[in-house]
Design an enzyme around this catalytic site. Sequence first.
Site, PDB file in Angstrom:
ATOM      1  N   CYS A 102       0.990  -1.287  -0.201  1.00  0.00           N
ATOM      2  CA  CYS A 102       0.033   0.127  -0.041  1.00  0.00           C
ATOM      3  C   CYS A 102       0.728   1.704  -0.243  1.00  0.00           C
ATOM      4  CB  CYS A 102      -1.115  -0.370   1.366  1.00  0.00           C
ATOM      5  SG  CYS A 102      -2.285   1.257   1.080  1.00  0.00           S
ATOM      6  N   HIS A 171       3.006  -6.517  -7.608  1.00  0.00           N
ATOM      7  CA  HIS A 171       2.151  -5.035  -7.975  1.00  0.00           C
ATOM      8  C   HIS A 171       3.382  -5.181  -8.747  1.00  0.00           C
ATOM      9  CE1 HIS A 171      -0.216  -1.128  -8.301  1.00  0.00           C
ATOM     10  NE2 HIS A 171       0.406  -1.402  -9.115  1.00  0.00           N
ATOM     11  N   GLY A 205      -1.593  -5.227 -12.002  1.00  0.00           N
ATOM     12  CA  GLY A 205      -1.086  -3.982 -12.497  1.00  0.00           C
ATOM     13  C   GLY A 205      -1.140  -3.910 -14.290  1.00  0.00           C
TER      14      GLY A 205
END
Length: 333
Positions: A102, A171, A205
């Site tokens: 995050c 990601h 992603g």
Amino acid sequence: MIKIGSIELPEFPLLLAPMEDVSDPPFRRLCKMHGADLMYSEFISSEGLIRDAIKSKKKLDIFDYERPIGIQIFGGDEEAMAMSAKIVETVEPDLVDINFGCPVKKVVSKGAGAGVLKDIDLMVRLTKAVVKSTHLPVTVKTRLGWDSEHINIDEVAERLQDTGIKALTIHARTRAQMYKGEADWEHISRIKSNPNIEIPVFGNGDIDSPQKTLKYKEKYLCDGIMIGRAAIGYPWIFNEIKHFFETGEILPPPTIKDRLMAVKQHAVWSAEWKGERLGLIEMRQHYGNYFRGIPHFKPFRKKFLEILTLDEMDHLIAETQSFYDDLTPESSL
């Protein structure tokens, strides 16, 4: 078949990303219905769980129809992460996931989420603490590194595997990129080519179509793909990808009727979970996404934002459907 501990997933699973204020039980249920293979809760603060914070505890709600389901936790303190993993165990999810990805400032500033990418030794200690404290499979979601000058995913992947995690989701952006710029999946391909990496590696992603999913699957060799923003307001993407993989054909887009049905299901489940008034208020963030790009919807969007009961929802759905049914062929969808 892909295995995460004892969890058996399809050969190339499609995962629904954990998204704050999005990936709640009503939204997950809709995505499961439309083909998601593995889902995660919204991320949960380890400190919040230990303090018995109401918002954090509510995020522990999971249901059998969602399985397999993982609960994702974040934090920067080993003891708190270990204790929160034990709390998570009590609701019997299928796995525990650790958020090291995050990028949001309020999380990073506490030395959690992507903030841990600055200190791999701490990342390893936090992960070990969780692995040792639970009998559940532990997985991790992270990013390539802090910024383009500090991409450390190669070391992270090997060292986290050594802690005993059962899968890794990457990601393909740095923390500095946030959600901007293009995701660089070449790093995922390199991790997959590393003979020392034996756990499943999932990519995340920029996946927003069946064609891109197949291209990335073949080019970057990942074991599965996690979909986040592309599923918001469009849960159909999971089955569209599966259909394309099986047949090479693109399914027609959802009709107005399909979209209205999804909105109604989402709203009903939200009302059941949170209470009618709060459930419908929190639905307001979703309406525009379900009808993104649909002509003539703006007046109806305003009406959807005003409804507070399921009866009003039913009437508005009927009104909306009637309007689009009456469009002339030249202006219809």
